[in-house]
Design an enzyme around this catalytic site. Structure first.
Site, PDB file in Angstrom:
ATOM      1  N   PHE A 166       0.856  -1.195   0.000  1.00 40.59           N
ATOM      2  CA  PHE A 166       0.000   0.000   0.000  1.00 40.59           C
ATOM      3  C   PHE A 166       0.892   1.245   0.000  1.00 40.59           C
ATOM      4  O   PHE A 166       1.869   1.305   0.754  1.00 40.59           O
ATOM      5  CB  PHE A 166      -0.922  -0.021   1.224  1.00 40.59           C
ATOM      6  CG  PHE A 166      -1.999   1.016   1.162  1.00 40.59           C
ATOM      7  CD1 PHE A 166      -3.158   0.795   0.436  1.00 40.59           C
ATOM      8  CD2 PHE A 166      -1.862   2.230   1.820  1.00 40.59           C
ATOM      9  CE1 PHE A 166      -4.156   1.764   0.366  1.00 40.59           C
ATOM     10  CE2 PHE A 166      -2.863   3.199   1.753  1.00 40.59           C
ATOM     11  CZ  PHE A 166      -4.009   2.962   1.025  1.00 40.59           C
ATOM     12  N   ASP A 219       0.346  -4.461   8.738  1.00 39.64           N
ATOM     13  CA  ASP A 219      -0.748  -3.535   8.472  1.00 39.64           C
ATOM     14  C   ASP A 219      -2.009  -4.379   8.254  1.00 39.64           C
ATOM     15  O   ASP A 219      -2.084  -5.166   7.308  1.00 39.64           O
ATOM     16  CB  ASP A 219      -0.419  -2.688   7.235  1.00 39.64           C
ATOM     17  CG  ASP A 219      -1.429  -1.570   7.011  1.00 39.64           C
ATOM     18  OD1 ASP A 219      -2.601  -1.733   7.406  1.00 39.64           O
ATOM     19  OD2 ASP A 219      -1.045  -0.547   6.412  1.00 39.64           O
ATOM     20  N   TYR A 251     -11.855   2.968   9.301  1.00 41.31           N
ATOM     21  CA  TYR A 251     -12.996   3.345   8.436  1.00 41.31           C
ATOM     22  C   TYR A 251     -13.332   2.307   7.381  1.00 41.31           C
ATOM     23  O   TYR A 251     -14.181   2.542   6.542  1.00 41.31           O
ATOM     24  CB  TYR A 251     -12.755   4.718   7.796  1.00 41.31           C
ATOM     25  CG  TYR A 251     -11.435   4.883   7.060  1.00 41.31           C
ATOM     26  CD1 TYR A 251     -11.245   4.364   5.793  1.00 41.31           C
ATOM     27  CD2 TYR A 251     -10.379   5.584   7.643  1.00 41.31           C
ATOM     28  CE1 TYR A 251     -10.040   4.536   5.125  1.00 41.31           C
ATOM     29  CE2 TYR A 251      -9.168   5.758   6.996  1.00 41.31           C
ATOM     30  CZ  TYR A 251      -9.004   5.236   5.723  1.00 41.31           C
ATOM     31  OH  TYR A 251      -7.814   5.390   5.084  1.00 41.31           O
ATOM     32  N   LYS A 252     -12.645   1.162   7.399  1.00 39.84           N
ATOM     33  CA  LYS A 252     -12.956   0.123   6.407  1.00 39.84           C
ATOM     34  C   LYS A 252     -13.948  -0.859   7.033  1.00 39.84           C
ATOM     35  O   LYS A 252     -15.092  -0.517   7.278  1.00 39.84           O
ATOM     36  CB  LYS A 252     -11.663  -0.515   5.916  1.00 39.84           C
ATOM     37  CG  LYS A 252     -10.858   0.495   5.083  1.00 39.84           C
ATOM     38  CD  LYS A 252      -9.455   0.069   4.745  1.00 39.84           C
ATOM     39  CE  LYS A 252      -8.795   1.171   3.901  1.00 39.84           C
ATOM     40  NZ  LYS A 252      -7.348   1.043   3.843  1.00 39.84           N
ATOM     41  N   ARG A 258     -12.198  -3.780  -8.207  1.00 39.57           N
ATOM     42  CA  ARG A 258     -12.106  -4.460  -6.924  1.00 39.57           C
ATOM     43  C   ARG A 258     -13.493  -4.508  -6.290  1.00 39.57           C
ATOM     44  O   ARG A 258     -14.223  -3.518  -6.291  1.00 39.57           O
ATOM     45  CB  ARG A 258     -11.138  -3.639  -6.070  1.00 39.57           C
ATOM     46  CG  ARG A 258     -10.669  -4.264  -4.796  1.00 39.57           C
ATOM     47  CD  ARG A 258      -9.619  -3.374  -4.163  1.00 39.57           C
ATOM     48  NE  ARG A 258     -10.201  -2.128  -3.660  1.00 39.57           N
ATOM     49  CZ  ARG A 258      -9.684  -1.396  -2.679  1.00 39.57           C
ATOM     50  NH1 ARG A 258      -8.552  -1.764  -2.106  1.00 39.57           N
ATOM     51  NH2 ARG A 258     -10.254  -0.289  -2.279  1.00 39.57           N
TER      52      ARG A 258
HETATM   53  C1  LIG Z   1      -6.570   2.058   3.871  1.00 36.80           C
HETATM   54  C2  LIG Z   1      -5.174   1.723   4.200  1.00 36.80           C
HETATM   55  C3  LIG Z   1      -4.384   2.633   4.898  1.00 36.80           C
HETATM   56  C4  LIG Z   1      -4.939   3.980   5.242  1.00 36.80           C
HETATM   57  O1  LIG Z   1      -4.065   4.867   5.796  1.00 36.80           O
HETATM   58  P1  LIG Z   1      -4.583   6.311   6.240  1.00 36.80           P
HETATM   59  O2  LIG Z   1      -3.505   6.865   7.022  1.00 36.80           O
HETATM   60  O3  LIG Z   1      -5.875   6.125   6.958  1.00 36.80           O
HETATM   61  O4  LIG Z   1      -4.863   7.091   4.984  1.00 36.80           O
HETATM   62  C5  LIG Z   1      -3.089   2.257   5.223  1.00 36.80           C
HETATM   63  N1  LIG Z   1      -2.615   1.043   4.872  1.00 36.80           N
HETATM   64  C6  LIG Z   1      -3.365   0.155   4.182  1.00 36.80           C
HETATM   65  C7  LIG Z   1      -2.813  -1.175   3.832  1.00 36.80           C
HETATM   66  C8  LIG Z   1      -4.664   0.474   3.821  1.00 36.80           C
HETATM   67  O5  LIG Z   1      -5.395  -0.393   3.145  1.00 36.80           O
END
Ligand SMILES: *Cc1c(COP(=O)(O)O)cnc(C)c1O
Length: 414
Positions: A129, A199, A224-225, A373
């Site tokens: 990511f 993560d 938020y997911k 996706r």
């Molecule tokens: C969504 C996501 C993030 C989000 O990071 P933010 O700091 O909230 O923008 C980080 N890592 C992964 C793998 C994600 O899927």
């Protein structure tokens, strides 16, 4: 939907037998929309608006500053963290809610690199990511001896060596949906004296995670997911109890101090997980997150994982004929043990296909350069949603509806 094919009895039966079916009513889901993007922004729990309104009107409006104690605002990071801990196989004093996932990545990565002084390598995979790689590049610039190396996961275990400080990986890959073997990778890293920072953004709330069962060191994840905490919700971080005393946050803010309300000049890191807090918690956002977390915390974890498997298995089975007929390539591993709760298909016209689906009420997302996706949230996605989404995808492909100039216009957020 006019002219929509009728739902097969087997799909109807799957929903009728779903032990989590009652949870769908706990969410606000717009009529006529099939929402398959809960892995990017989770849906709004019905309880959340009233919960946030109470935090604003009663706690803030009437209680004002007394609410820090009276409504335990001050304890929110640990209280919500303990609830999330139950979802990820962590102890209640091993998780706090704070900051964003990106900031938490920075805090833990920098802390781990400092602790592992003498070892200079941060190991990750290409295509991780973006924020994970960007934060690692920031740490690299800050700590001159550190360097980031990216190695494809197939060769990762062999690349962990005596110089490796931290292995930084995403448990379920945001794009491909591939799930890594947390226990095996952690063991391989430990055998060579390296730490692993996981993560969990694309796995927490969708599939079972057993951090302590895997002897995990460090983790971060997104609110938020699949936790349905609302746009930009605070994130969480995990530090195994055995490491809490030896790691120091590089962001030594007052909320991470041993006695923040002594107001002394010198920083003294709090014992335990509290030292990874930095500033004042965003209480209104915390209220929304807690509402989402409370909803999922009461649900059987095995049932969540089983439904994630069943929904994504159904999607894979139904979409297979479309792959052959319309040139999609399945990017996500077929075996559930090797993936999470979203499935990605590659196609040369992925962007237009995604836009045509959105215009027809099927919300998935496009991930550059060529992927569509589809995310399946066990708490509110139904088997009927999955079946209908594939039927609509089939119609979009058969009619070449994606080949419309309207669907080629790129917006800022995909
Ligand atoms: C969504 C996501 C993030 C989000 O990071 P933010 O700091 O909230 O923008 C980080 N890592 C992964 C793998 C994600 O899927």
């Amino acid at each position: 939907m006019n002219g929509a094919p009728t739902l097969p009895d087997a799909i109807r039966a799957a929903d009728a037998l779903d032990p989590l079916r009652h949870l769908r009513d706990q969410f606000v889901l717009p009529d006529g929309m099939i929402y398959l993007d809960g892995n990017s922004l989770g849906a709004l729990p019905r309880a959340t608006a009233a919960r946030v309104a109470a935090a604003i009107i009663d706690e803030w409006g009437r209680g004002l500053i007394t609410s820090w104690n009276a409504h335990d605002w001050i304890g929110a990071p640990q209280r919500i963290g303990a609830k999330i801990a139950g979802l990820i196989g962590a102890g209640p004093r091993e998780v706090v809610v704070a900051d964003s996932t990106s900031v938490n990545l920075f805090k833990l990565l920098a802390a781990a690199c400092r602790h592992q002084r003498g070892r200079n390598k941060i190991l990750s995979e290409p295509g991780n990511f973006p924020t994970d790689l960007y934060v690692a590049q920031g740490v690299e610039r800050l700590l001159p001896e550190c360097r980031l190396e990216t190695v494809p996961v197939e060769r990762l275990a062999a690349a962990i060596d005596e110089d490796t400080a931290v292995v930084l990986l995403t448990h379920v890959h945001y794009k491909t949906g591939r799930r890594l073997d947390m226990a095996a990778i952690t063991a391989a890293a430990h055998a060579r004296g390296a730490l692993v920072l996981w993560d969990l953004s694309h796995s927490v709330g969708a599939i079972e995670i057993d951090l302590n069962g895997c002897d995990a060191d460090l983790a971060v994840g997104c609110g938020y997911k699949y936790l349905n905490g609302g746009p930009g919700a605070p994130a969480f971080l995990f530090v195994a109890e055995r490491l809490q005393g030896v790691l120091r946050s590089p962001l030594s803010g007052w909320m991470g101090h041993a006695r923040p309300f002594d107001f002394v000049d010198g920083y003294e890191a709090a014992p335990g997980i509290d030292r990874f807090l930095c500033g004042t918690p965003p209480i209104l956002a915390m209220a929304a997150l807690e509402s989402g977390v409370d909803l999922i915390a009461g649900v059987d974890r095995a049932a969540i994982t089983a439904k994630a498997a069943a929904l994504s298995d159904l999607f894979l089975r139904e979409v297979e004929p479309l792959c052959a007929a319309h040139g999609f390539t399945l990017v996500t591993p077929r075996r559930f043990a090797e993936r999470g709760s979203h499935v990605s298909l590659a196609h040369d016209h992925a962007y237009g296909i995604c836009q045509a689906l959105i215009a027809r009420g099927v919300i998935g997302d496009f991930r550059a350069p060529d992927m569509v996706r589809f995310g399946f949230t066990p708490l509110y996605t139904s088997f009927a949603d999955v079946w209908r989404a594939v039927a609509i995808l089939g119609a979009v492909m058969a009619s070449r509806a994606w080949d419309d100039p309207r669907y080629q216009v790129r917006e800022r957020v995909t």
